[in-house]
Design a protein around this motif. Structure first.
Motif, PDB file in Angstrom:
ATOM      1  N   ALA A   1      52.154  32.500  33.459  1.00 20.93           N
ATOM      2  CA  ALA A   1      52.068  33.924  33.773  1.00 20.93           C
ATOM      3  C   ALA A   1      53.217  34.369  34.517  1.00 20.93           C
ATOM      4  O   ALA A   1      53.698  35.491  34.668  1.00 20.93           O
ATOM      5  CB  ALA A   1      50.973  34.072  34.951  1.00 20.93           C
TER       6      ALA A   1
ATOM      7  N   ILE B   1      46.080  35.917  45.092  1.00 21.75           N
ATOM      8  CA  ILE B   1      46.991  36.188  43.886  1.00 21.75           C
ATOM      9  C   ILE B   1      47.906  37.195  43.897  1.00 21.75           C
ATOM     10  O   ILE B   1      47.888  38.314  44.417  1.00 21.75           O
ATOM     11  CB  ILE B   1      46.020  36.430  42.776  1.00 21.75           C
TER      12      ILE B   1
ATOM     13  N   ARG C   1      50.216  39.072  42.293  1.00 19.79           N
ATOM     14  CA  ARG C   1      50.380  39.628  40.850  1.00 19.79           C
ATOM     15  C   ARG C   1      51.874  39.933  40.573  1.00 19.79           C
ATOM     16  O   ARG C   1      52.202  40.161  39.386  1.00 19.79           O
ATOM     17  CB  ARG C   1      49.705  41.143  40.816  1.00 19.79           C
TER      18      ARG C   1
ATOM     19  N   TYR D   1      54.074  37.926  38.326  1.00 19.87           N
ATOM     20  CA  TYR D   1      53.610  37.744  36.876  1.00 19.87           C
ATOM     21  C   TYR D   1      54.131  38.964  36.117  1.00 19.87           C
ATOM     22  O   TYR D   1      53.633  39.934  36.208  1.00 19.87           O
ATOM     23  CB  TYR D   1      52.091  37.730  36.750  1.00 19.87           C
TER      24      TYR D   1
ATOM     25  N   ALA E   1      39.611  35.426  37.095  1.00 21.06           N
ATOM     26  CA  ALA E   1      40.600  36.291  37.711  1.00 21.06           C
ATOM     27  C   ALA E   1      41.934  35.716  36.813  1.00 21.06           C
ATOM     28  O   ALA E   1      42.697  36.632  36.349  1.00 21.06           O
ATOM     29  CB  ALA E   1      40.755  36.032  39.172  1.00 21.06           C
ATOM     30  N   THR E   2      42.011  34.742  36.478  1.00 21.66           N
ATOM     31  CA  THR E   2      43.309  34.207  35.655  1.00 21.66           C
ATOM     32  C   THR E   2      43.063  34.618  34.265  1.00 21.66           C
ATOM     33  O   THR E   2      43.991  35.277  33.590  1.00 21.66           O
ATOM     34  CB  THR E   2      43.232  32.588  35.579  1.00 21.66           C
TER      35      THR E   2
ATOM     36  N   SER F   1      41.552  37.299  33.380  1.00 22.02           N
ATOM     37  CA  SER F   1      41.811  38.733  33.410  1.00 22.02           C
ATOM     38  C   SER F   1      43.187  39.058  33.520  1.00 22.02           C
ATOM     39  O   SER F   1      43.805  39.955  32.690  1.00 22.02           O
ATOM     40  CB  SER F   1      40.895  39.358  34.500  1.00 22.02           C
ATOM     41  N   ILE F   2      44.156  38.275  34.118  1.00 21.24           N
ATOM     42  CA  ILE F   2      45.584  38.603  34.383  1.00 21.24           C
ATOM     43  C   ILE F   2      46.095  38.154  33.047  1.00 21.24           C
ATOM     44  O   ILE F   2      46.831  39.146  32.483  1.00 21.24           O
ATOM     45  CB  ILE F   2      46.029  37.670  35.300  1.00 21.24           C
TER      46      ILE F   2
ATOM     47  N   GLN G   1      45.619  41.051  30.641  1.00 21.04           N
ATOM     48  CA  GLN G   1      46.278  42.083  30.773  1.00 21.04           C
ATOM     49  C   GLN G   1      47.809  42.175  30.420  1.00 21.04           C
ATOM     50  O   GLN G   1      48.372  43.157  30.061  1.00 21.04           O
ATOM     51  CB  GLN G   1      46.148  42.598  32.508  1.00 21.04           C
ATOM     52  N   MET G   2      48.352  40.756  30.269  1.00 27.87           N
ATOM     53  CA  MET G   2      49.532  40.715  30.019  1.00 27.87           C
ATOM     54  C   MET G   2      49.564  40.389  28.304  1.00 27.87           C
ATOM     55  O   MET G   2      50.664  39.806  27.829  1.00 27.87           O
ATOM     56  CB  MET G   2      50.259  39.363  30.777  1.00 27.87           C
TER      57      MET G   2
END
Length: 205
Positions: free
Chosen positions: A115, A136, A138, A141, A168-169, A171-172, A175-176
């Motif tokens: 990330a 987290i 953000r 990342y 949550a991971t 989802s991050i 998104q990336m």
């Protein structure tokens, strides 16, 4: 304290291999243990690189403890993963042909490293893990995975890794622009199961 540079290798030599996989052991584990997993994975023509943590642990506390409690171990661990990746890059292996496999504490470290260093990789397999920190952050990342396949398998419940953090991971990473596949196994225990290995081979490798 920090981790000394100690990387065990197996499989093809870096000079010969076109692909590499960085294998990151869990708390109490060793580079040799995690290299042993390679016999179940479709990595016959890969260089296998397994960094070894000092005292068999990457950082002292839970991965959801406040980050400063796990320093300077955590930053040192991330640096060691980065050093391992750079070894492969320096030998001429492209980032898109570098893969990752991490279990438990090693899965957390794998996901946190990725990330923070998002780009197109070959793919990643993380069994029971999530990004690191009580909260987290953000801002750490950045980047674009360009649809790198990332497989995450976990047990619900897991004593060390709450499902909420795993989700949550996911989802991050999504998104990336990662292509993430999550499988949650009910009461599977803190271990790697056969289906996870099959999915890792099929989806990532």
């Amino acid at each position: 304290m920090s981790h000394s540079i100690n990387i065990k290798t197996a499989g093809q030599s870096l000079e010969q291999a076109k692909k590499a996989i960085v294998m990151i052991h869990g708390r109490g584990g060793s580079a040799e243990d995690i290299l042993g997993m390679s016999s179940y994975l479709h990595v016959d023509n890969f260089a296998l690189l397994a960094p070894q943590a000092e005292n068999h642990t990457w950082y002292p506390y839970s991965f959801i403890a406040p980050v400063q409690e796990n320093e300077p171990w955590l930053s040192s661990a991330i640096d060691l993963i980065d050093h391992t990746v750079k070894l492969a890059l320096k030998s001429g292996i492209l980032a898109e042909n570098i893969y990752f496999f991490g279990f438990s504490q090693g899965a957390c470290l794998t996901l946190e490293y990725l990330a923070r260093h998002a780009q197109r990789y070959g793919g990643a397999i993380a069994i029971i893990g999530g990004v690191i920190g009580e909260e987290i952050n953000r801002n750490n990342y950045k980047g674009d995975f360009a649809q790198t396949p990332i497989f995450i398998g976990t047990s619900n419940p897991d004593f060390h890794v709450p499902l909420e953090r795993v989700e949550a991971t996911v989802s991050i990473l999504a998104q990336m622009n990662a292509n993430v596949k999550l499988m949650v196994y009910q009461n599977a225990g803190h271990s790697i199961n056969r289906e996870e290995i099959d999915l890792a081979n099929e989806f990532v490798l």
